[in-house]
Design an enzyme around this catalytic site. Structure first.
Site, PDB file in Angstrom:
ATOM      1  N   CYS A 109      31.884  30.979  33.878  1.00 51.61           N
ATOM      2  CA  CYS A 109      33.253  30.654  34.290  1.00 51.61           C
ATOM      3  C   CYS A 109      33.333  30.090  35.717  1.00 51.61           C
ATOM      4  CB  CYS A 109      34.168  31.866  34.138  1.00 51.61           C
ATOM      5  SG  CYS A 109      33.672  33.260  35.158  1.00 51.61           S
ATOM      6  N   HIS A 119      38.628  29.229  47.819  1.00 44.14           N
ATOM      7  CA  HIS A 119      39.667  29.689  46.893  1.00 44.14           C
ATOM      8  C   HIS A 119      40.906  28.816  46.886  1.00 44.14           C
ATOM      9  CE1 HIS A 119      36.982  33.112  46.557  1.00 44.14           C
ATOM     10  NE2 HIS A 119      37.395  33.049  45.327  1.00 44.14           N
TER      11      HIS A 119
HETATM   12  C1  PEP Z   1      32.454  32.563  40.599  1.00 37.62           C
HETATM   13  O1  PEP Z   1      32.005  33.157  41.588  1.00 37.62           O
HETATM   14  O2  PEP Z   1      31.853  31.624  40.026  1.00 37.62           O
HETATM   15  C2  PEP Z   1      33.758  32.955  40.050  1.00 37.62           C
HETATM   16  C3  PEP Z   1      34.176  32.475  38.898  1.00 37.62           C
HETATM   17  O3  PEP Z   1      34.531  33.784  40.796  1.00 37.62           O
HETATM   18  P1  PEP Z   1      35.326  33.325  42.115  1.00 37.62           P
HETATM   19  O4  PEP Z   1      35.181  31.844  42.227  1.00 37.62           O
HETATM   20  O5  PEP Z   1      36.722  33.765  41.946  1.00 37.62           O
HETATM   21  O6  PEP Z   1      34.574  34.069  43.171  1.00 37.62           O
END
Ligand code: PEP
Ligand code: MG
Length: 763
Positions: free
Chosen positions: A690, A377
């Site tokens: 996404c 993250h």
């Molecule tokens: C994903 O898991 O691809 C996503 C977009 O969510 P995050 O990266 O915030 O877990």
């Protein structure tokens, strides 16, 4: 050691060898002499005090080779004549590994490299320690004896401390002439290869996320006073750790607590304290003693094959750094309050996303992290903020000093520490070139993302902060395909109440100016922890109690968020997306909660959104086998490919050992996505992706071949992805993937890259 050199002054057994060496080194530095003479005197003194037949100093040249620079005991003609290639022999090995090498009978070691010009065949026992400064190996200090014997731990420690002092003299220019001969400053420059985690190139100066103190004063003027300083600092360290551990927010168990308990265990370790005191008693300052004991323990721990000891070594490094900060009077408090250089490149061992945001964005140019992969993250936040970043830069923290010049190449994943002027100018050119390319992308900004055969692709951005909203316009995107609402929660020091949340969501919708915004409901858990909520420790947080699971079990937080979203979107379209859905019926339960909030709003007479669309994220493989049940229950779906890939291949997205083991352009993941795209077409359910793959042109191209027509990505990726789309025939990539997905297994990346190269696609 056995033999004694007759011409050296005798050392009283009661006087620690290190203290004597220190005193003699200080004398040597005080006498008028040139660099070579000083080195010659240094080796003579060390040989005498260590009762060694040979003492030599090898210095590292720019190409990594080692030159014998001074020796007492080896043939004088070998000095400046003996060169060892990078990694050659035991000396080369010591320099490469950065650890002491202690061999009772060196000639019998398979790595031994015999050099007849040195006359060393008569010596058996061999001890080499690296001459290091800020983690950089400048050379190697060696002692040898005729007898076959292993040197004691004390010998090793004395040699390490001596090497530390020699290193200090080398870089300070006190051994003048030597520095220019081997170009020490250049020898200090180095490239660390990691993984690109946020695109872009940045030139700047190092700021350590956890500032480390460089010890410059090594010898104590008043050993008794140093001992008092050490005792006071130790007491402060122990008290501060006790305070942290008793803090109510940390009172639950968990990883952080285990780490701190380990720190505390070390801090109360009698052995560590005794060694520190002994080092001070030998004549070092308290600060130099901490550094020396740290290096000595590290050498021993690195010899252990068990990873447990490597972890303990990291604890000890951190603890020693804390102690050094206490000694130097550098506050332990909020790091962001330190003086930030105007072109800061932040260097960290590990970092959470919220910590990054604490820094002044206007001065932050780049980021380097020892751990942390592209899908962690902190990487996602770096990308959102447009900060070039490199992850998995092994050993970077130990290799830099605050204020060092540094270049972060987030395109290929390289970090240049103390770069030469040639490297700086090459990178300045690269930055100029990229700026020209950026102009090219800007020129595309108002052009449609349409393939050569007329397929329109909607490009949206991922966001999470109000500051990101400017990117909607700047990038020419079609809206926000993923608004990570948890970032606001992670930045807040207390739970944002409905009122505050409503204002924030209102501001986002206002900034979006009528373009689509997809709000993702709180995705906390895993590596996203809210400091003000009780943290329940879990074995596997990524597949634990997170996201929708938490929302269903403890609906209060979810309902609060929905209340705020409904109010913020009054009179406008509201899209809400639910993360980590594993079973279709979870959406029924979610809708019951949302309906409760809609009823409440109606009862209170609040204006409702003009329409409400509820979607599910496709992140857990189980839903791929319930698509006919899930899709009729939702208004849209969006693939979270970061999580979907980690769960599909059972490969932790934040574990650097496995993260690159499986490629998202493999048959399994592409088939899963294709099956999903077909099901969405059948059910006429709008589909988006996404995850990070949407922002990489080659992967975005494959997604178009699978049938995706909406992609959401980091703002900086819009330009490159649009350029790719405008040079692509959608029909051709569709056919290629249809063919590739029959009867093949494993990675298809090179076939897809070949296609792009053959067809002149802008990748
Ligand atoms: C994903 O898991 O691809 C996503 C977009 O969510 P995050 O990266 O915030 O877990
Ligand atoms: Mg996810």
């Amino acid at each position: 050691m056995h033999s004694r050199r007759g011409d050296e002054p005798r050392v009283m057994p009661s006087e620690p060898a290190l203290r004597v060496i220190m005193r003699r080194l200080r004398d040597i530095m005080g006498e008028p002499a040139d660099g070579q003479e000083r080195l010659d005197r240094i080796v003579r003194q060390i040989a005498g005090v260590m009762v060694a037949d040979v003492c030599s100093i090898y210095l590292r040249r720019q190409d990594g080779s080692l030159e014998l620079f001074a020796s007492e005991g080896l043939n004088a003609t070998a000095v400046h004549a003996t060169m060892l290639k990078k990694g050659e022999g035991l000396v080369g090995r010591c320099a490469e590994l950065g650890v002491p090498i202690n061999e009772p009978d060196a000639a019998k070691h398979p790595a031994f490299s015999y050099r007849p010009e040195t006359g060393e065949e008569v010596y058996h026992s061999f001890l080499a320690v690296p001459i290091q400064r800020s983690g950089q190996v400048l050379g190697v200090l060696v002692v040898q004896n005729r007898t076959v014997k292993e040197y004691s731990d004390e010998d090793v420690e004395v040699m390490q401390a001596t090497a530390m002092v020699v290193a200090e003299h080398l870089v300070s220019g006190a051994v003048s002439g030597v520095g220019s001969t081997i170009e020490l400053s250049r020898a200090l420059s180095r490239v660390v290869t990691g993984e690109p985690i946020s695109d872009g190139i940045a030139l700047g100066h190092v700021m350590l996320h956890e500032p480390r103190i460089v010890v410059t004063k090594l010898m104590a003027d008043d050993p008794a006073a140093e001992l008092r300083r050490l005792d006071d600092a130790m007491l402060e360290l122990k008290t501060s750790l006790d305070d942290i551990l008793s803090h109510e927010l940390l009172s639950g168990a968990g990883d952080h607590r285990d780490v701190l308990e380990a720190y505390r265990m070390f801090a109360h370790d009698r052995g560590w304290e005794r060694r520190l005191r002994e080092a001070v008693q030998s004549g070092l300052t308290a600060d130099a003693a901490v550094e020396r004991v740290k290096n000595g323990t590290r050498a021993r721990m690195l010899k252990q094959p068990d990873p447990f000891w490597r972890e303990r070594q990291r604890d000890l490094d951190d603890l020693s750094d804390r102690l050094l900060r206490i000694l130097a009077g550098v506050p332990m408090g909020p790091l962001a309050s330190q003086e930030m250089p105007a072109d800061t490149i932040l260097v960290a061992r590990a970092m959470g996303p919220a910590e990054l945001i604490d820094y002044d964005r206007s001065k932050l140019r780049g980021l380097v992290i020892e751990h942390g992969s592209g899908q962690s993250h902190v990487a996602i936040v770096a990308k959102a903020l447009g900060i070039p970043a490199v992850g998995q830069a092994e050993g970077i923290v130990e290799r830099v000093t605050a204020g060092d010049a540094i270049i972060v190449d987030g395109v290929i994943g390289e970090v240049h520490v103390r770069p030469s002027t040639e490297v700086v100018s090459a990178y300045t050119d690269k930055v100029r070139f990229r700026a020209r390319r950026q102009k090219h992308y800007q020129a595309l900004r108002d052009l449609p993302a349409v393939t050569r055969d007329g397929e329109q692709v909607a490009l949206q951005i991922n966001a999470g902060l109000l500051a990101d909203m400017a990117h909607v316009r700047e990038s020419g995107s079609d809206g926000i395909g993923l608004f990570r609402t948890e970032l606001m929660f992670m930045l807040s020091h207390s739970l944002p109440r409905v009122e505050r949340q409503t204002q924030a969501y209102e501001a986002v919708l206002k900034e979006a100016d009528g373009k689509t915004v997809v709000f993702r409901s709180l995705d906390i858990g895993g590596d996203k922890v809210l400091p003000y909520l009780p943290h329940v420790p879990e074995e596997n947080p990524a597949i634990g109690w997170r996201a929708v699971r938490m929302s269903l079990d403890r609906p209060a937080l979810f309902r609060m968020q929905i209340r705020a979203l409904l109010r913020a979107a009054a009179g406008r379209e509201l899209r809400v997306m639910i993360p980590m859905v594993s079973v279709a019926t979870e959406m029924d339960e979610i809708k019951v909660l949302i309906d409760k909030e809609r009823d409440l709003a109606a009862r209170r007479g609040w204006a409702a959104p003009s329409s409400l669309l509820i979607g599910a994220m496709i992140e857990v493989p189980s839903v791929l086998f319930e698509l006919d049940e899930l899709l009729p229950r939702v208004d849209f779906v969006s693939v979270g490919s970061n999580d979907l890939t980690q769960f599909l291949f059972a490969a932790d997205r934040s574990n650097s050992r496995v993260v690159n083991r499986f490629d998202v352009l493999s048959v399994a993941s592409l088939r899963a996505l294709k099956q999903l795209a077909c099901a969405c077409r059948r059910h006429q359910t709008p589909l988006t992706l996404c995850g990070e793959m949407a922002g990489r042109p080659i992967e975005a191209m494959a997604l178009i071949g699978l049938g995706f027509r909406t992609l959401s990505m980091a703002p900086a990726s819009i330009g490159p992805v649009k350029a790719m789309i405008r040079s692509l025939e959608a029909d051709a990539i569709t056919k290629l993937l249809d063919e590739l997905l029959v009867g093949r297994s494993g990675n298809l990346r090179s076939d897809i890259e070949d296609f792009a190269a053959r067809n002149g696609i802008e990748i």
